[in-house]
Write a protein that holds these residues in place. Sequence first.
Motif, PDB file in Angstrom:
ATOM      1  N   PHE A 188      16.241  12.491 -32.023  1.00  0.00           N
ATOM      2  CA  PHE A 188      15.712  11.928 -30.832  1.00  0.00           C
ATOM      3  C   PHE A 188      14.770  12.754 -30.409  1.00  0.00           C
ATOM      4  O   PHE A 188      13.496  12.445 -29.801  1.00  0.00           O
ATOM      5  N   LEU A 189      14.875  14.273 -30.482  1.00  0.00           N
ATOM      6  CA  LEU A 189      13.800  15.036 -30.236  1.00  0.00           C
ATOM      7  C   LEU A 189      12.705  14.925 -30.835  1.00  0.00           C
ATOM      8  O   LEU A 189      11.541  14.973 -30.271  1.00  0.00           O
ATOM      9  N   VAL A 190      12.678  14.494 -32.197  1.00  0.00           N
ATOM     10  CA  VAL A 190      11.284  14.290 -33.077  1.00  0.00           C
ATOM     11  C   VAL A 190      10.802  13.211 -32.369  1.00  0.00           C
ATOM     12  O   VAL A 190       9.602  13.163 -32.608  1.00  0.00           O
ATOM     13  N   SER A 191      11.424  12.168 -32.136  1.00  0.00           N
ATOM     14  CA  SER A 191      10.863  10.988 -31.663  1.00  0.00           C
ATOM     15  C   SER A 191      10.216  11.157 -30.210  1.00  0.00           C
ATOM     16  O   SER A 191       9.045  10.541 -30.051  1.00  0.00           O
ATOM     17  N   VAL A 192      10.624  11.878 -29.523  1.00  0.00           N
ATOM     18  CA  VAL A 192      10.265  12.474 -28.154  1.00  0.00           C
ATOM     19  C   VAL A 192       8.814  12.972 -28.424  1.00  0.00           C
ATOM     20  O   VAL A 192       7.828  12.587 -27.787  1.00  0.00           O
ATOM     21  N   GLY A 193       8.693  13.914 -29.264  1.00  0.00           N
ATOM     22  CA  GLY A 193       7.439  14.608 -29.822  1.00  0.00           C
ATOM     23  C   GLY A 193       6.401  13.529 -30.228  1.00  0.00           C
ATOM     24  O   GLY A 193       5.192  13.810 -29.792  1.00  0.00           O
ATOM     25  N   VAL A 194       6.770  12.602 -30.885  1.00  0.00           N
ATOM     26  CA  VAL A 194       5.761  11.597 -31.569  1.00  0.00           C
ATOM     27  C   VAL A 194       5.437  10.909 -30.417  1.00  0.00           C
ATOM     28  O   VAL A 194       4.010  10.432 -30.327  1.00  0.00           O
ATOM     29  N   ILE A 195       6.255  10.236 -29.610  1.00  0.00           N
ATOM     30  CA  ILE A 195       5.734   9.214 -28.443  1.00  0.00           C
ATOM     31  C   ILE A 195       4.929  10.014 -27.624  1.00  0.00           C
ATOM     32  O   ILE A 195       3.822   9.332 -27.190  1.00  0.00           O
ATOM     33  N   ILE A 196       5.448  10.955 -26.847  1.00  0.00           N
ATOM     34  CA  ILE A 196       4.575  11.778 -26.119  1.00  0.00           C
ATOM     35  C   ILE A 196       3.168  12.196 -26.399  1.00  0.00           C
ATOM     36  O   ILE A 196       2.090  11.898 -25.761  1.00  0.00           O
ATOM     37  N   PHE A 197       3.138  12.675 -27.430  1.00  0.00           N
ATOM     38  CA  PHE A 197       1.869  13.347 -28.105  1.00  0.00           C
ATOM     39  C   PHE A 197       0.886  12.385 -28.421  1.00  0.00           C
ATOM     40  O   PHE A 197      -0.149  12.468 -28.996  1.00  0.00           O
ATOM     41  N   SER A 198       1.435  11.001 -28.431  1.00  0.00           N
ATOM     42  CA  SER A 198       0.411   9.811 -28.964  1.00  0.00           C
ATOM     43  C   SER A 198      -0.449   9.454 -27.708  1.00  0.00           C
ATOM     44  O   SER A 198      -1.252   8.615 -27.922  1.00  0.00           O
ATOM     45  N   TYR A 199       0.135  10.035 -26.508  1.00  0.00           N
ATOM     46  CA  TYR A 199      -0.630   9.549 -25.275  1.00  0.00           C
ATOM     47  C   TYR A 199      -1.819  10.567 -24.836  1.00  0.00           C
ATOM     48  O   TYR A 199      -2.578  10.572 -23.926  1.00  0.00           O
ATOM     49  N   THR A 200      -1.539  11.949 -25.343  1.00  0.00           N
ATOM     50  CA  THR A 200      -2.088  13.023 -24.699  1.00  0.00           C
ATOM     51  C   THR A 200      -3.724  12.987 -25.089  1.00  0.00           C
ATOM     52  O   THR A 200      -4.288  12.690 -25.668  1.00  0.00           O
ATOM     53  N   SER A 201      -4.370  13.424 -23.704  1.00  0.00           N
ATOM     54  CA  SER A 201      -5.956  13.210 -23.520  1.00  0.00           C
ATOM     55  C   SER A 201      -6.223  14.194 -22.526  1.00  0.00           C
ATOM     56  O   SER A 201      -7.522  14.147 -22.186  1.00  0.00           O
ATOM     57  N   GLN A 202      -5.418  14.895 -22.005  1.00  0.00           N
ATOM     58  CA  GLN A 202      -5.957  15.685 -20.884  1.00  0.00           C
ATOM     59  C   GLN A 202      -7.030  16.627 -21.171  1.00  0.00           C
ATOM     60  O   GLN A 202      -7.935  17.038 -20.050  1.00  0.00           O
ATOM     61  N   ILE A 203      -7.240  17.169 -22.166  1.00  0.00           N
ATOM     62  CA  ILE A 203      -8.063  18.190 -22.611  1.00  0.00           C
ATOM     63  C   ILE A 203      -9.629  17.725 -22.389  1.00  0.00           C
ATOM     64  O   ILE A 203     -10.349  18.260 -21.888  1.00  0.00           O
ATOM     65  N   PHE A 204      -9.629  16.458 -22.660  1.00  0.00           N
ATOM     66  CA  PHE A 204     -10.923  15.648 -22.518  1.00  0.00           C
ATOM     67  C   PHE A 204     -11.216  15.022 -21.070  1.00  0.00           C
ATOM     68  O   PHE A 204     -12.456  14.788 -20.980  1.00  0.00           O
ATOM     69  N   LEU A 205     -10.476  14.989 -20.288  1.00  0.00           N
ATOM     70  CA  LEU A 205     -10.675  14.315 -19.096  1.00  0.00           C
ATOM     71  C   LEU A 205     -11.479  14.814 -18.045  1.00  0.00           C
ATOM     72  O   LEU A 205     -12.359  14.026 -17.436  1.00  0.00           O
ATOM     73  N   PRO A 206     -11.463  16.105 -17.967  1.00  0.00           N
ATOM     74  CA  PRO A 206     -12.551  16.806 -17.019  1.00  0.00           C
ATOM     75  C   PRO A 206     -14.173  16.174 -17.351  1.00  0.00           C
ATOM     76  O   PRO A 206     -14.734  16.051 -16.497  1.00  0.00           O
ATOM     77  N   THR A 207     -14.250  16.540 -18.721  1.00  0.00           N
ATOM     78  CA  THR A 207     -15.431  16.246 -19.365  1.00  0.00           C
ATOM     79  C   THR A 207     -15.987  14.741 -19.107  1.00  0.00           C
ATOM     80  O   THR A 207     -16.998  14.208 -18.826  1.00  0.00           O
ATOM     81  N   LEU A 208     -14.881  13.957 -19.531  1.00  0.00           N
ATOM     82  CA  LEU A 208     -14.939  12.481 -19.196  1.00  0.00           C
ATOM     83  C   LEU A 208     -15.192  12.048 -17.810  1.00  0.00           C
ATOM     84  O   LEU A 208     -16.135  11.148 -17.659  1.00  0.00           O
ATOM     85  N   GLU A 209     -14.649  12.536 -16.871  1.00  0.00           N
ATOM     86  CA  GLU A 209     -14.710  12.072 -15.659  1.00  0.00           C
ATOM     87  C   GLU A 209     -16.000  12.472 -15.050  1.00  0.00           C
ATOM     88  O   GLU A 209     -16.867  11.810 -14.272  1.00  0.00           O
TER      89      GLU A 209
END
Length: 382
Positions: free
Chosen positions: A177-198
């Motif tokens: 289940f922990l492996v699944s959590v990692g795959v699912i959550i990190f398929s959404y990550t984009s925070q690094i790019f957001l300040p530049t994008l905004e």
Amino acid sequence: QGIFVLGLPYALLHSGYSGLLLIILAAALCCYTGKILIACLYEENEEGQLVRVRDTYEDIANACCRKLSPRLGGVFVNVTQVMELITTCVLYLVVSGNLLSHSFPYLPVTEKTWSLLAFVALLPCVFIKTLKIVSKLSQLCSLVHLIIILVVTTYCLTQSHRWSWAKFRLSVEFEDFLVSVGVIIFSYTSQIFLPTLEGSMKNPGEFSCMLNWTHFFACVSKTTFALTAFLTWGEETKEVITDNLPSFLQTLVNLCLVTKALLSYPLPFFAATEIVCACISGGNHSNYSSPLFALGVRGSFLLITLLMATFIPHFALLMGLTGSVTGAAMTFLLPSLFHLKLKWKKLSLAEKWADMAVFILGFLCSIAGIVCSIKGLLEAFG
């Protein structure tokens, strides 16, 4: 919508019905942390209007650590960002070599040689100077991704006679289940790019609305794709779902995936080189704007990613370890911590509790990911 999407059906295999809820929850959490991160860029002026007083993730970190050390927070954030971005770039090279070797198994070419050929195709990246070029390449990447999703989903729909909800697990193994959590959550990550994008948007006031809609459609897309694929293959679902396809479709999709990986490379590459250029120049804009200086940084970075992809053993496990630290930090830990620090007096009690809950969740995900990755590394090294 990154390559992680192809692992979502496998994540459902190990998480069952809870995986479907997790896909929705992860979308909501990542959307929320994206908004509070951007909120940290703004402060109210004397007239009560919000004014953008910070431009980057680094600026936010420096503002939070001002009393401790003026630049400590920025250094930590920059190191974390570059680590995550460089491992992402290396992953794209590794994936390209792997996919090409599987697409043309009859050719006497090793996987590392295919990665080298992919590297040659990426050499023009050293001439990328603006986010506009990266944006156009990302549009092409999105188009290729759409083709992949449509091909896999269409094939799954033709196999709908094989579907059965009995394939879903009611009980799951905690480690799986922990492996699944990692795959699912990190398929959404984009925070690094957001300040530049905004900061690049013509109308930054629409950022929140944009974030809502993109995460909503991402959630619908991921759920539909993962569900139809898992219902089609059930217990036979493989780690990368394209490996389940018939051979004639598998080659086509693999070539599309290589194209997607190569088109995905410029975004983290550009972001990382911009951070490195700014750090090396130390605020000296004459150095930063020098074509030769920028070309040298980009060329060096490109070569480093090739060397890492070629010579580091068990890179996937090392990337999992790095991602568990940097991914959780940049996505959950730092946005919630910075938001509490900078906006504490203006936050409602519910907002404070929400930030603290996100921080605790991110911390637990990080610890769990680190434990699983270290265990995998120990097993790999025997």
